[in-house]
Design a protein around this motif. Structure first.
Motif, PDB file in Angstrom:
ATOM      1  N   SER A   9      83.446  16.398  25.661  1.00  0.00           N
ATOM      2  CA  SER A   9      82.348  17.343  25.825  1.00  0.00           C
ATOM      3  C   SER A   9      82.651  18.640  25.098  1.00  0.00           C
ATOM      4  CB  SER A   9      82.123  17.642  27.320  1.00  0.00           C
ATOM      5  OG  SER A   9      81.811  16.451  28.013  1.00  0.00           O
ATOM      6  N   PRO A  10      81.685  19.178  24.369  1.00  0.00           N
ATOM      7  CA  PRO A  10      81.917  20.447  23.685  1.00  0.00           C
ATOM      8  C   PRO A  10      82.052  21.579  24.700  1.00  0.00           C
ATOM      9  CG  PRO A  10      79.608  19.830  23.555  1.00  0.00           C
ATOM     10  CD  PRO A  10      80.329  18.663  24.155  1.00  0.00           C
ATOM     11  N   HIS A  11      82.836  22.561  24.338  1.00  0.00           N
ATOM     12  CA  HIS A  11      83.021  23.710  25.234  1.00  0.00           C
ATOM     13  C   HIS A  11      81.721  24.510  25.305  1.00  0.00           C
ATOM     14  CE1 HIS A  11      85.097  26.972  27.277  1.00  0.00           C
ATOM     15  NE2 HIS A  11      84.438  27.809  26.491  1.00  0.00           N
ATOM     16  N   VAL A  12      81.293  24.776  26.522  1.00  0.00           N
ATOM     17  CA  VAL A  12      80.078  25.545  26.744  1.00  0.00           C
ATOM     18  C   VAL A  12      80.468  26.985  27.070  1.00  0.00           C
ATOM     19  CG1 VAL A  12      77.974  25.784  28.104  1.00  0.00           C
ATOM     20  CG2 VAL A  12      78.914  23.508  27.627  1.00  0.00           C
ATOM     21  N   PRO A  13      80.099  27.946  26.257  1.00  0.00           N
ATOM     22  CA  PRO A  13      80.480  29.335  26.547  1.00  0.00           C
ATOM     23  C   PRO A  13      79.837  29.818  27.836  1.00  0.00           C
ATOM     24  CG  PRO A  13      78.886  29.236  24.743  1.00  0.00           C
ATOM     25  CD  PRO A  13      79.289  27.826  25.033  1.00  0.00           C
ATOM     26  N   VAL A  14      80.533  30.696  28.534  1.00  0.00           N
ATOM     27  CA  VAL A  14      79.997  31.225  29.783  1.00  0.00           C
ATOM     28  C   VAL A  14      78.784  32.102  29.491  1.00  0.00           C
ATOM     29  CG1 VAL A  14      82.202  31.170  30.989  1.00  0.00           C
ATOM     30  CG2 VAL A  14      81.559  33.218  29.692  1.00  0.00           C
ATOM     31  N   LYS A  15      77.922  32.189  30.468  1.00  0.00           N
ATOM     32  CA  LYS A  15      76.760  33.048  30.324  1.00  0.00           C
ATOM     33  C   LYS A  15      77.187  34.503  30.242  1.00  0.00           C
ATOM     34  CE  LYS A  15      72.999  30.476  32.535  1.00  0.00           C
ATOM     35  NZ  LYS A  15      71.943  30.568  33.592  1.00  0.00           N
ATOM     36  N   PRO A  16      76.504  35.310  29.455  1.00  0.00           N
ATOM     37  CA  PRO A  16      76.838  36.740  29.407  1.00  0.00           C
ATOM     38  C   PRO A  16      76.517  37.402  30.732  1.00  0.00           C
ATOM     39  CG  PRO A  16      74.823  36.298  28.180  1.00  0.00           C
ATOM     40  CD  PRO A  16      75.405  34.958  28.543  1.00  0.00           C
ATOM     41  N   ASP A  57      72.387  33.072  37.342  1.00  0.00           N
ATOM     42  CA  ASP A  57      73.204  33.880  36.444  1.00  0.00           C
ATOM     43  C   ASP A  57      74.428  34.466  37.154  1.00  0.00           C
ATOM     44  OD1 ASP A  57      71.478  33.651  34.182  1.00  0.00           O
ATOM     45  OD2 ASP A  57      70.124  35.098  35.116  1.00  0.00           O
ATOM     46  N   PRO A  58      75.516  34.660  36.417  1.00  0.00           N
ATOM     47  CA  PRO A  58      76.634  35.422  36.973  1.00  0.00           C
ATOM     48  C   PRO A  58      76.183  36.857  37.199  1.00  0.00           C
ATOM     49  CG  PRO A  58      76.894  35.174  34.609  1.00  0.00           C
ATOM     50  CD  PRO A  58      75.707  34.333  34.987  1.00  0.00           C
ATOM     51  N   PHE A  59      76.811  37.538  38.132  1.00  0.00           N
ATOM     52  CA  PHE A  59      76.382  38.898  38.422  1.00  0.00           C
ATOM     53  C   PHE A  59      77.556  39.748  38.898  1.00  0.00           C
ATOM     54  CE2 PHE A  59      76.178  36.542  42.310  1.00  0.00           C
ATOM     55  CZ  PHE A  59      76.366  37.431  43.362  1.00  0.00           C
ATOM     56  N   ALA A  60      77.449  41.030  38.640  1.00  0.00           N
ATOM     57  CA  ALA A  60      78.429  41.992  39.136  1.00  0.00           C
ATOM     58  C   ALA A  60      77.929  42.587  40.439  1.00  0.00           C
ATOM     59  CB  ALA A  60      78.658  43.090  38.100  1.00  0.00           C
ATOM     60  N   ILE A  61      78.858  43.023  41.266  1.00  0.00           N
ATOM     61  CA  ILE A  61      78.551  43.787  42.465  1.00  0.00           C
ATOM     62  C   ILE A  61      79.327  45.089  42.379  1.00  0.00           C
ATOM     63  CG2 ILE A  61      78.648  43.886  44.978  1.00  0.00           C
ATOM     64  CD1 ILE A  61      78.714  40.818  44.989  1.00  0.00           C
ATOM     65  N   ALA A 114      87.599  40.048  31.923  1.00  0.00           N
ATOM     66  CA  ALA A 114      88.377  39.046  32.647  1.00  0.00           C
ATOM     67  C   ALA A 114      87.526  37.826  32.975  1.00  0.00           C
ATOM     68  CB  ALA A 114      88.954  39.656  33.923  1.00  0.00           C
ATOM     69  N   TYR A 115      86.253  38.055  33.297  1.00  0.00           N
ATOM     70  CA  TYR A 115      85.323  36.943  33.540  1.00  0.00           C
ATOM     71  C   TYR A 115      85.188  36.073  32.292  1.00  0.00           C
ATOM     72  CZ  TYR A 115      80.617  34.925  33.107  1.00  0.00           C
ATOM     73  OH  TYR A 115      79.557  34.106  32.830  1.00  0.00           O
ATOM     74  N   LYS A 116      85.063  36.707  31.157  1.00  0.00           N
ATOM     75  CA  LYS A 116      84.930  35.955  29.905  1.00  0.00           C
ATOM     76  C   LYS A 116      86.207  35.168  29.603  1.00  0.00           C
ATOM     77  CE  LYS A 116      83.464  36.578  25.084  1.00  0.00           C
ATOM     78  NZ  LYS A 116      83.029  37.573  24.064  1.00  0.00           N
ATOM     79  N   GLU A 117      87.334  35.761  29.965  1.00  0.00           N
ATOM     80  CA  GLU A 117      88.627  35.112  29.715  1.00  0.00           C
ATOM     81  C   GLU A 117      88.868  33.927  30.661  1.00  0.00           C
ATOM     82  OE1 GLU A 117      93.380  36.259  30.255  1.00  0.00           O
ATOM     83  OE2 GLU A 117      91.891  37.845  30.027  1.00  0.00           O
ATOM     84  N   THR A 118      88.554  34.112  31.932  1.00  0.00           N
ATOM     85  CA  THR A 118      88.876  33.097  32.944  1.00  0.00           C
ATOM     86  C   THR A 118      87.729  32.128  33.213  1.00  0.00           C
ATOM     87  OG1 THR A 118      88.108  34.485  34.785  1.00  0.00           O
ATOM     88  CG2 THR A 118      90.401  34.740  34.094  1.00  0.00           C
ATOM     89  N   GLU A 119      86.514  32.517  32.805  1.00  0.00           N
ATOM     90  CA  GLU A 119      85.314  31.710  33.002  1.00  0.00           C
ATOM     91  C   GLU A 119      85.057  31.431  34.483  1.00  0.00           C
ATOM     92  OE1 GLU A 119      85.514  28.265  30.475  1.00  0.00           O
ATOM     93  OE2 GLU A 119      85.397  29.472  28.653  1.00  0.00           O
TER      94      GLU A 119
END
Length: 305
Positions: free
Chosen positions: A13-20, A142-146, A166-171
């Protein structure tokens, strides 16, 4: 349901980038009882540190991380928070007529894109987890910040921007952490550490407000998070935890094992502005960073030192 790139995809499976990360939830429904009588008619998030209210610092921090959409979880008496980010036509016209250019530019710098703020009412105070669950329609898939505005951050790089990286790094899920004396862990959500890599800590469990003698560590979560939307499914059960409230920590713990979960030792300093001493310390620290105020503040400190 969202499928994340690290959810046991096959080698083919191709790597799917995380949502921004573009969304943030700011719980602002609290009564601010520790600051009465000041907060009798004023939202505690509107208390100023130097010349900006706490809520503005939080929004600016999030915008520096690329956040574009904001959801304020409000309660009764909180309308001033939303009005603060509205356009004040009469005030701007008066400032322009009086050639108050600097003041006018300061107002316009905080202007929000139309449609970027929504508000949701938390009618009954049932805890932080319940407040976040109230934002479920806003979050969607969607991912979200608090951001908890009571925690005022002084960082060279926005604390939320550090979490976003860090979210982008660790997914996966990331929370800002700091060490506290063990006797104070019963005030926080506490990490059960799987692996401590220094900046990033892999988490195998979370405990809300444990007694010091049974706490798994002294690494505690502060008011900054980046979470995956699946947390809403756990929050929806409205299970009560510590203090008889719906605890966010309990639902975050249920994500562990199915999604990556890390703590981030952020670079910077936190001021607990829900506490009077922390609020006063923040006034001093932020004033000393201002070239126009630092000399006067140093003189004041010497006078009363």
């Amino acid at each position: 349901m969202v499928r994340w790139a690290n959810d046991h995809a096959s080698e083919e499976s191709p790597h799917v980038p995380v949502k921004p990360l573009k969304k943030a939830v700011l719980p602002v429904a609290g009564l601010g009882t520790r600051f009465l009588p000041a907060t009798k008619a004023m939202a505690k998030e509107m208390l100023p540190v130097v010349d900006k209210p706490l809520i503005q610092y939080a929004v600016e921090e999030a915008r520096a991380a690329g956040i574009e959409q904001f959801c304020f979880i409000t309660g009764r008496g909180k309308t001033a928070i939303v009005e603060h980010f509205d356009v004040a036509y009469e005030l701007e016209r008066t400032l322009a007529d009086r050639n108050k250019t600097a003041e006018l530019e300061a107002l316009r710098a905080q202007a929000m894109v139309p449609g970027s703020i929504v508000t949701v009412r938390q009618q009954v105070p049932m805890g932080l987890g319940h407040a976040i669950w109230c934002a479920r329609a806003f979050v969607g898939d969607d991912p979200f910040a608090i951001l908890l505005p009571d925690d005022l951050m002084l960082c060279e790089t926005s604390c939320t921007a550090q979490l976003a990286a860090a979210y982008k790094e660790t997914e996966g899920n990331v929370v800002a952490i700091e060490e506290v004396p063990r006797e104070k862990v019963n005030r926080y959500g506490v990490l059960d550490v799987a692996e401590d890599k220094g900046r990033l800590v892999s988490v195998k469990g979370l405990v809300e407000k444990p007694a010091p003698e049974v706490a798994p560590s002294n690494l505690t979560i502060i008011g900054r998070y980046v979470l995956m939307p699946e947390v809403m499914g756990h929050l929806a059960k409205l299970e009560k935890g510590a203090g008889g409230e719906v605890q966010l920590t309990d639902s975050m713990a249920k994500l562990i094992g199915s999604q990556p979960f890390h703590g981030l030792r952020y670079e910077g300093k936190r001021f607990d502005c829900g506490d009077k001493a922390g609020f006063l310390e923040a006034q001093v620290a932020f004033a000393l960073r201002r070239p126009d105020l630092a000399p006067a503040m140093r003189t004041i400190l010497k006078t009363y030192g």
